[in-house]
Scaffold this active site. Sequence first.
Site, PDB file in Angstrom:
ATOM      1  N   ASP A   1      -3.951  -4.684  -2.229  1.00 44.06           N
ATOM      2  CA  ASP A   1      -4.848  -3.525  -2.312  1.00 44.06           C
ATOM      3  C   ASP A   1      -4.173  -2.467  -3.186  1.00 44.06           C
ATOM      4  OD1 ASP A   1      -6.080  -5.073  -0.336  1.00 44.06           O
ATOM      5  OD2 ASP A   1      -6.637  -3.337   0.876  1.00 44.06           O
TER       6      ASP A   1
ATOM      7  N   LYS B   1     -12.734  -1.010  -3.171  1.00 41.34           N
ATOM      8  CA  LYS B   1     -12.505  -0.443  -1.842  1.00 41.34           C
ATOM      9  C   LYS B   1     -12.621   1.073  -1.946  1.00 41.34           C
ATOM     10  CE  LYS B   1      -8.508  -0.086   1.354  1.00 41.34           C
ATOM     11  NZ  LYS B   1      -7.204  -0.654   1.723  1.00 41.34           N
TER      12      LYS B   1
ATOM     13  N   LYS C   1     -15.158  -3.133   0.225  1.00 38.23           N
ATOM     14  CA  LYS C   1     -14.360  -2.798   1.418  1.00 38.23           C
ATOM     15  C   LYS C   1     -14.395  -1.296   1.672  1.00 38.23           C
ATOM     16  CE  LYS C   1      -9.617  -2.924   3.289  1.00 38.23           C
ATOM     17  NZ  LYS C   1      -8.238  -3.419   3.154  1.00 38.23           N
TER      18      LYS C   1
HETATM   19  O1  LIG Z   1      -7.179   0.556   4.414  1.00 38.65           O
HETATM   20  C1  LIG Z   1      -7.305   0.943   5.547  1.00 38.65           C
HETATM   21  C2  LIG Z   1      -7.206   2.337   5.980  1.00 38.65           C
HETATM   22  O2  LIG Z   1      -5.964   2.886   5.677  1.00 38.65           O
HETATM   23  C3  LIG Z   1      -7.465   2.433   7.449  1.00 38.65           C
HETATM   24  O3  LIG Z   1      -7.827   3.726   7.781  1.00 38.65           O
HETATM   25  P1  LIG Z   1      -7.984   4.174   9.321  1.00 38.65           P
HETATM   26  O4  LIG Z   1      -6.592   4.265   9.870  1.00 38.65           O
HETATM   27  O5  LIG Z   1      -8.682   5.497   9.249  1.00 38.65           O
HETATM   28  O6  LIG Z   1      -8.789   3.126  10.032  1.00 38.65           O
END
Ligand SMILES: O=C[C@H](O)COP(=O)(O)O
Length: 318
Positions: free
Chosen positions: A155, A218, A254
């Site tokens: 990513d 994403k 995503k």
């Molecule tokens: O890529 C994923 C994100 O960093 C997750 O974010 P979150 O901790 O708000 O679910």
Amino acid sequence: MATRNVGLELDLDWVSRVQVNLPAVKLRAEQLQARRTVKKQWQAAWLLKAVTCIDLTTLSGDDTAANVHRLCFKAKWPIREDLLKAVGMQDKGITVGAVCVYPSRVTDAVKALKSAGCDIPVASVATGFPAGQTLLKTRLEEIRLAVADGAREIDIVISRALALTGQWKALYEEIRACRKACGEAHMKTILAVGDLGSLTNVYKASLVAMMAGSDFIKTSTGKEGVNATFPVALVMVRAIRDYHHRTGNKVGFKPAGGIRSAKDALAWLVLIKEELGNEWLSPELFRLGASSLLSDIERQIYHHVTGHYAAAHELPMA
Ligand SMILES: O=C[C@H](O)COP(=O)(O)O
């Protein structure tokens, strides 16, 4: 993840023609969010589908081998066995889509998943996540090292400065270089939409990222002030649709950042079904990036099976 997006030559003419109708985007986003949600066994089925699309994430300064290990076991067994049995899904091999960690924790995750005997891919954030403000050489090396450690998905974050100043060719070339550094690993490109200033920039950055060969686009790192919102998502999925119509290439989507409830997950699935169709409703083309969503989904499935909500100690936490 099966499909790869081969990308294409940068088409600046296409990028420059992009226009976003803000009131129309807001209206459509509101309509989608106001949809009545599915109930009963249909809700349980949709929630299990959501589980298979989760990139189960930990991206914290205090991550250790121990909490990554625990996360990986939760990735393999996301829903309690007796609950899966109650809905007749115990033999379906339900796991999350991937485990997402920082590059320094990839080895821990690969080891833990191997010892759990499963083939769930490890996704590593890279390229100076979350700000992307390290030198390109360092960013590319970070990708190569994560891949060498066993990450099958990368990513990356884009250079927001290039998007904000309209340097689309430079952005294309950077993402192209990242794609090359990924080798066989699938690449998800994080636009950090909360930093991009306008929905037009979001659409243009989505197109450039896809032309440069991103397998997924994403929304966010989860660290910006604004993360995955419906208007932004709508713009990105329309760009995916446009790109698919013109090139035949399917790019995944995503949303990430702040997705915490089962209700949110259902709303995201509805958006994908209505805007991209059933084909996108699979981990190959859709992921939910989330660190704490799974607990609420398991809680709702527990409620569906037993008729009451679980106490905290009754569900093993991710
Ligand atoms: O890529 C994923 C994100 O960093 C997750 O974010 P979150 O901790 O708000 O679910």
